[in-house]
Design a protein around this motif. Structure first.
Motif, PDB file in Angstrom:
ATOM      1  N   PRO A  43      -4.826  10.706  -5.550  1.00 26.16           N
ATOM      2  CA  PRO A  43      -6.089  10.152  -5.153  1.00 26.16           C
ATOM      3  C   PRO A  43      -6.454   8.922  -6.050  1.00 26.16           C
ATOM      4  N   LEU A  44      -6.789   8.009  -5.534  1.00 31.46           N
ATOM      5  CA  LEU A  44      -7.188   6.710  -6.092  1.00 31.46           C
ATOM      6  C   LEU A  44      -5.925   6.235  -7.094  1.00 31.46           C
ATOM      7  N   GLN A  45      -4.958   6.673  -6.747  1.00 29.89           N
ATOM      8  CA  GLN A  45      -3.900   6.272  -7.728  1.00 29.89           C
ATOM      9  C   GLN A  45      -3.755   4.666  -8.109  1.00 29.89           C
ATOM     10  N   ARG A  46      -3.567   3.812  -7.231  1.00 32.38           N
ATOM     11  CA  ARG A  46      -3.813   2.402  -7.723  1.00 32.38           C
ATOM     12  C   ARG A  46      -4.901   1.815  -8.552  1.00 32.38           C
ATOM     13  N   VAL A  47      -6.028   2.318  -7.988  1.00 30.20           N
ATOM     14  CA  VAL A  47      -7.400   1.870  -8.512  1.00 30.20           C
ATOM     15  C   VAL A  47      -7.538   2.573 -10.179  1.00 30.20           C
ATOM     16  N   LEU A  48      -6.959   3.780 -10.089  1.00 29.06           N
ATOM     17  CA  LEU A  48      -6.970   4.464 -11.645  1.00 29.06           C
ATOM     18  C   LEU A  48      -5.941   3.675 -12.311  1.00 29.06           C
ATOM     19  N   LEU A  49      -4.785   3.419 -12.082  1.00 29.29           N
ATOM     20  CA  LEU A  49      -3.597   2.697 -12.760  1.00 29.29           C
ATOM     21  C   LEU A  49      -4.203   1.269 -13.232  1.00 29.29           C
ATOM     22  N   LEU A  50      -4.880   0.749 -12.343  1.00 30.64           N
ATOM     23  CA  LEU A  50      -5.343  -0.795 -12.744  1.00 30.64           C
ATOM     24  C   LEU A  50      -6.507  -0.531 -13.727  1.00 30.64           C
ATOM     25  N   THR A  51      -7.348   0.422 -13.510  1.00 32.71           N
ATOM     26  CA  THR A  51      -8.297   0.813 -14.216  1.00 32.71           C
ATOM     27  C   THR A  51      -7.868   0.915 -15.812  1.00 32.71           C
ATOM     28  N   PHE A  52      -6.959   1.872 -15.894  1.00 34.20           N
ATOM     29  CA  PHE A  52      -6.116   2.251 -17.053  1.00 34.20           C
ATOM     30  C   PHE A  52      -5.638   0.741 -17.562  1.00 34.20           C
ATOM     31  N   ALA A  53      -5.138   0.194 -16.982  1.00 38.37           N
ATOM     32  CA  ALA A  53      -4.597  -1.131 -17.298  1.00 38.37           C
ATOM     33  C   ALA A  53      -5.825  -1.938 -18.009  1.00 38.37           C
ATOM     34  N   ALA A  54      -6.820  -2.121 -17.407  1.00 31.68           N
ATOM     35  CA  ALA A  54      -7.853  -2.761 -17.863  1.00 31.68           C
ATOM     36  C   ALA A  54      -8.660  -2.396 -18.946  1.00 31.68           C
ATOM     37  N   VAL A  55      -8.617  -1.119 -19.120  1.00 35.50           N
ATOM     38  CA  VAL A  55      -9.367  -0.466 -20.380  1.00 35.50           C
ATOM     39  C   VAL A  55      -8.233  -0.898 -21.457  1.00 35.50           C
ATOM     40  N   LEU A  56      -7.162  -0.662 -21.340  1.00 38.17           N
ATOM     41  CA  LEU A  56      -6.158  -0.657 -22.413  1.00 38.17           C
ATOM     42  C   LEU A  56      -6.015  -2.173 -22.837  1.00 38.17           C
ATOM     43  N   LEU A  57      -6.175  -3.115 -21.890  1.00 32.81           N
ATOM     44  CA  LEU A  57      -6.136  -4.576 -22.230  1.00 32.81           C
ATOM     45  C   LEU A  57      -7.398  -5.206 -23.068  1.00 32.81           C
ATOM     46  N   HIS A  80       1.106  -0.647 -17.346  1.00 29.12           N
ATOM     47  CA  HIS A  80       0.448   0.087 -16.166  1.00 29.12           C
ATOM     48  C   HIS A  80      -0.019  -1.138 -15.137  1.00 29.12           C
ATOM     49  N   GLY A  81      -0.496  -2.253 -15.486  1.00 30.47           N
ATOM     50  CA  GLY A  81      -0.852  -3.253 -14.488  1.00 30.47           C
ATOM     51  C   GLY A  81      -0.007  -3.926 -13.802  1.00 30.47           C
ATOM     52  N   TRP A  82       1.159  -4.068 -14.263  1.00 25.62           N
ATOM     53  CA  TRP A  82       2.060  -4.757 -13.609  1.00 25.62           C
ATOM     54  C   TRP A  82       2.927  -3.864 -12.704  1.00 25.62           C
ATOM     55  N   GLY A  83       3.009  -2.642 -12.995  1.00 25.95           N
ATOM     56  CA  GLY A  83       3.624  -1.622 -12.368  1.00 25.95           C
ATOM     57  C   GLY A  83       2.777  -1.019 -11.062  1.00 25.95           C
ATOM     58  N   ALA A  84       1.584  -1.141 -11.202  1.00 25.95           N
ATOM     59  CA  ALA A  84       0.415  -0.613 -10.220  1.00 25.95           C
ATOM     60  C   ALA A  84       0.228  -1.874  -9.201  1.00 25.95           C
ATOM     61  N   TRP A  85       0.324  -2.996  -9.620  1.00 25.19           N
ATOM     62  CA  TRP A  85       0.115  -4.221  -8.690  1.00 25.19           C
ATOM     63  C   TRP A  85       1.405  -4.462  -8.083  1.00 25.19           C
ATOM     64  N   ARG A  86       2.433  -4.283  -8.522  1.00 31.68           N
ATOM     65  CA  ARG A  86       3.834  -4.514  -7.746  1.00 31.68           C
ATOM     66  C   ARG A  86       4.088  -3.240  -6.590  1.00 31.68           C
ATOM     67  N   LEU A  87       3.527  -2.049  -6.957  1.00 28.82           N
ATOM     68  CA  LEU A  87       3.659  -1.043  -5.856  1.00 28.82           C
ATOM     69  C   LEU A  87       2.843  -1.223  -4.790  1.00 28.82           C
ATOM     70  N   GLY A  88       1.544  -1.967  -4.909  1.00 25.05           N
ATOM     71  CA  GLY A  88       0.680  -2.286  -3.930  1.00 25.05           C
ATOM     72  C   GLY A  88       0.223  -0.864  -3.258  1.00 25.05           C
TER      73      GLY A  88
END
Length: 142
Positions: free
Chosen positions: A85-99, A134-142
């Protein structure tokens, strides 16, 4: 190697780094004040752990739990399991928080004066690598 393979590789790296960071935080809880000192968490946290106060354990456990959740999501995405659930959104959120954590350390540092310079540079560098994975991987998985 296609972008999907590179994305799964990035997310696998992210999952591994997340898991290692979670274990390092749990080690602080298990080993106490000496581990907090080695990790650069500051003398205030180390002394509070020595005194048996609950705050260092709670703060460290919350961080470890968040990192474990990130490891779970990144690992599931890297293994190309059915999406969580919410996989891409959460991975991108994790990336943003870490950044934000990686780049905001000059502003955070005065709020935690006991943390060592080594702590800030090492942890911020690790957060930056984790954010990119996190960000690059989640972005590329689409």
């Amino acid at each position: 190697m296609g972008s999907l393979n590179l994305a799964t590789l990035a997310l696998g790296l992210a999952a591994g780094l997340d898991a290692l960071a979670a274990l390092a935080h749990l080690a602080c809880i298990a080993l106490g004040a000496p581990a907090y000192r080695v990790m650069g968490a500051g003398e205030r946290m180390a002394r509070a752990a020595e005194a048996g106060q609950w705050r260092p354990t709670l703060v460290t456990l919350v961080i470890a739990t968040g990192l474990a959740a990130m490891a779970f999501y990144a690992g599931a995405a890297a293994a190309q399991l059915p999406p969580l659930p919410l996989q891409r959104v959460l991975l991108l959120t994790f990336a943003a928080v870490l950044l934000v954590r990686a780049l905001a350390f000059p502003w955070l540092k005065p709020m935690f004066p006991d943390n060592s310079a080594r702590f800030w540079w090492v942890s911020s560098g690790i957060c930056l690598v984790m954010a990119l994975a996190h960000g690059w991987g989640a972005w590329r998985l689409g």
